[in-house]
Design a protein around this motif. Structure first.
Motif, mmCIF file in Angstrom:
data_model
loop_
_atom_site.group_PDB
_atom_site.id
_atom_site.type_symbol
_atom_site.label_atom_id
_atom_site.label_comp_id
_atom_site.label_asym_id
_atom_site.label_seq_id
_atom_site.Cartn_x
_atom_site.Cartn_y
_atom_site.Cartn_z
ATOM 1 N N PHE A 1 0.869 -1.180 0.000
ATOM 2 C CA PHE A 1 0.000 0.000 0.000
ATOM 3 C C PHE A 1 0.900 1.222 0.000
ATOM 4 O O PHE A 1 1.784 1.362 0.843
ATOM 5 N N VAL B 1 -6.348 5.398 6.819
ATOM 6 C CA VAL B 1 -6.436 4.082 6.186
ATOM 7 C C VAL B 1 -7.025 3.088 7.177
ATOM 8 O O VAL B 1 -6.559 2.985 8.311
ATOM 9 N N VAL C 1 -6.762 -0.227 7.816
ATOM 10 C CA VAL C 1 -5.871 -1.324 7.427
ATOM 11 C C VAL C 1 -6.575 -2.672 7.518
ATOM 12 O O VAL C 1 -6.338 -3.566 6.698
ATOM 13 N N LEU D 1 -8.282 -3.223 4.340
ATOM 14 C CA LEU D 1 -7.316 -3.557 3.285
ATOM 15 C C LEU D 1 -6.937 -5.030 3.357
ATOM 16 O O LEU D 1 -6.915 -5.740 2.343
ATOM 17 N N TYR E 1 -9.672 -7.368 2.292
ATOM 18 C CA TYR E 1 -9.803 -7.378 0.834
ATOM 19 C C TYR E 1 -8.679 -8.179 0.188
ATOM 20 O O TYR E 1 -8.913 -8.996 -0.720
ATOM 21 N N LEU F 1 -3.351 0.239 -3.796
ATOM 22 C CA LEU F 1 -2.823 -1.090 -3.491
ATOM 23 C C LEU F 1 -2.267 -1.742 -4.743
ATOM 24 O O LEU F 1 -2.793 -1.546 -5.844
ATOM 25 N N MET G 1 -11.781 2.244 2.913
ATOM 26 C CA MET G 1 -10.385 1.818 2.976
ATOM 27 C C MET G 1 -9.436 3.000 3.150
ATOM 28 O O MET G 1 -8.563 2.968 4.012
#
Length: 404
Positions: free
Chosen positions: A220, A228, A230, A233, A236, A287, A356
């Motif tokens: 990232f 963010v 995290v 993230l 995902y 990302l 995100m």
């Protein structure tokens, strides 16, 4: 008798002479004042004719040769006024020096991705400048924490160049070495850290990641003023294949070069003659997989440097024939208030927990939002979550965000 008459005559003559002298001096001063007034009146009339009345009224009144000590003090201690407009970017200088793209690494973290027995699942790379220690601390203490997060290993680095005005940042080099020694997360190159040199930061980071962190599954990369989530993230990415290409963010399509010289993003036609930029991700955060990072590192060495780093990376993606993927959770332009609710408060953890990346937050706001999301149970109903676009009820009713 004669003596008295002569004495009276002499006294009278002396008095006449004194009176005449006084009258002469008074008449002379009056004439000077009239002349000065006439000149001043004439000047004011001419200013009225030429339309410079304001400058005349604002003109400081002269105090003759008298000068106050306080005036000397003020003039010697007064700070020079900053220019109201920034000087234009020197594109000719940029074009002459842009082919030089190999700058040395002043501070390195060669063991960043080798300290643990397990490879890093996610490497967080944050663009920063030397002066913004408070922003780096905010990231370190909140969403940029290292270690085991949601069952996977996360590592962090900050990407910096040297300050443009080295004298304005006292002992900056010593401070950066101390910060690096304490946190072990500083990458510092010897190019000057300016807006148009962010492209250099892009290619040098990709080169560093390929050499020193090739075992990272995902990366990232974002700014220091973003929030963010995290955990989102990671959730995902756990459904993605690290051995395949991946590039996800807030993708901008059909963007046109800005030709206005007043804009920060001005690009002359001599530098980029096409009408549209290739698709690129907003630089607030995106990302990519480890395999994509390696491909981009090679491609960016072959693509001609461009002063806008977001667009430049889009050119590198175009070279490797990889189409970036749009994700609604990346809000690199901030959370836009819906037109149906212009007074709505968007700084709300109930909105942030499903996102995100959110751009343009202050350090205190980042710290506050992170603690709100990781504190006690949030009083958010299912209807307040924003996995899908907003739908609004009719006017004069209480406005709420709902999902189908």
């Amino acid at each position: 008798m004669r003596v008295r008459i002569k004495g009276d005559v002499l006294c009278t003559l002396l008095l006449v002479i004194v009176l005449c002298t006084l009258l002469y001096s008074l008449m002379r001063s009056t004439n000077n004042q009239d002349t000065a007034y006439y000149k001043k009146s004439k000047e004011s009339k001419s200013l009225v004719k030429t339309g410079n009345v304001k400058s005349y009224l604002e003109k400081p009144k002269s105090m003759g040769k008298t000068k106050l000590l306080s005036d000397d003090y003020k003039s010697s201690n007064e700070e020079p006024k900053a220019p109201t407009t920034q000087p234009p970017f020197d594109f000719q200088l940029y074009l002459r020096s842009k082919d030089y793209r190999n700058f040395s690494l002043m501070i390195n973290q060669p063991n960043k991705c080798k300290r643990s027995t397990t490879d890093p699942f996610l490497l967080i790379a944050v663009k920063s400048i030397v002066e913004e220690f408070d922003r780096r601390e905010s990231v370190r203490k909140t969403w940029g924490r290292e270690g085991m997060i949601s069952g996977v290993r996360v590592q962090r680095v900050f990407l910096l160049g040297t300050p443009k005005n080295k004298t304005a940042v006292s002992m900056w080099e010593s401070l950066m070495h101390q910060e690096s020694h304490y946190y072990k997360d500083i990458l510092l190159w010897d190019f000057i850290d300016t807006f148009f040199n962010l492209t250099l930061k892009e290619i040098h980071f990709l080169r560093w990641a390929e050499e020193f962190c090739a075992n990272a599954q995902f990366i990232f990369k974002g700014d220091a003023d973003v929030f963010v989530n995290v955990e989102n993230l990671i959730n995902y990415l756990q459904n993605q294949n690290a051995s395949e290409d991946l590039f996800v963010g807030d993708i901008i399509n059909q963007a046109r070069p800005i030709r206005s010289k007043k804009s920060k993003y001005y690009i002359p036609e001599t530098m980029y003659g096409l009408g549209l930029y290739p698709p690129y991700a907003g630089g607030g955060g995106f990302l990519m997989s480890g395999i994509t990072m390696k491909k981009l590192s090679q491609a960016c060495q072959e693509v001609e440097l461009f002063p806008i780093d977001d667009v430049f990376l889009g050119m590198c993606l175009q070279r490797i024939n990889l189409k970036p993927v749009m994700h609604v959770g990346f809000k690199t332009f901030g959370i836009t208030k819906p037109s149906a609710a212009p007074h709505m408060e968007t700084f709300n953890p109930c909105f942030y927990r499903d996102l995100m990346v959110v751009h343009s937050l202050k350090p205190a706001e980042i710290w506050l939002m992170w603690n709100l999301l990781h504190g006690q149970q949030l009083p958010c109903s299912q209807k307040q979550r924003i996995k899908k676009p907003f739908h609004w009820k009719k006017a004069k009713q209480r406005v709420k965000a709902v999902t189908n």
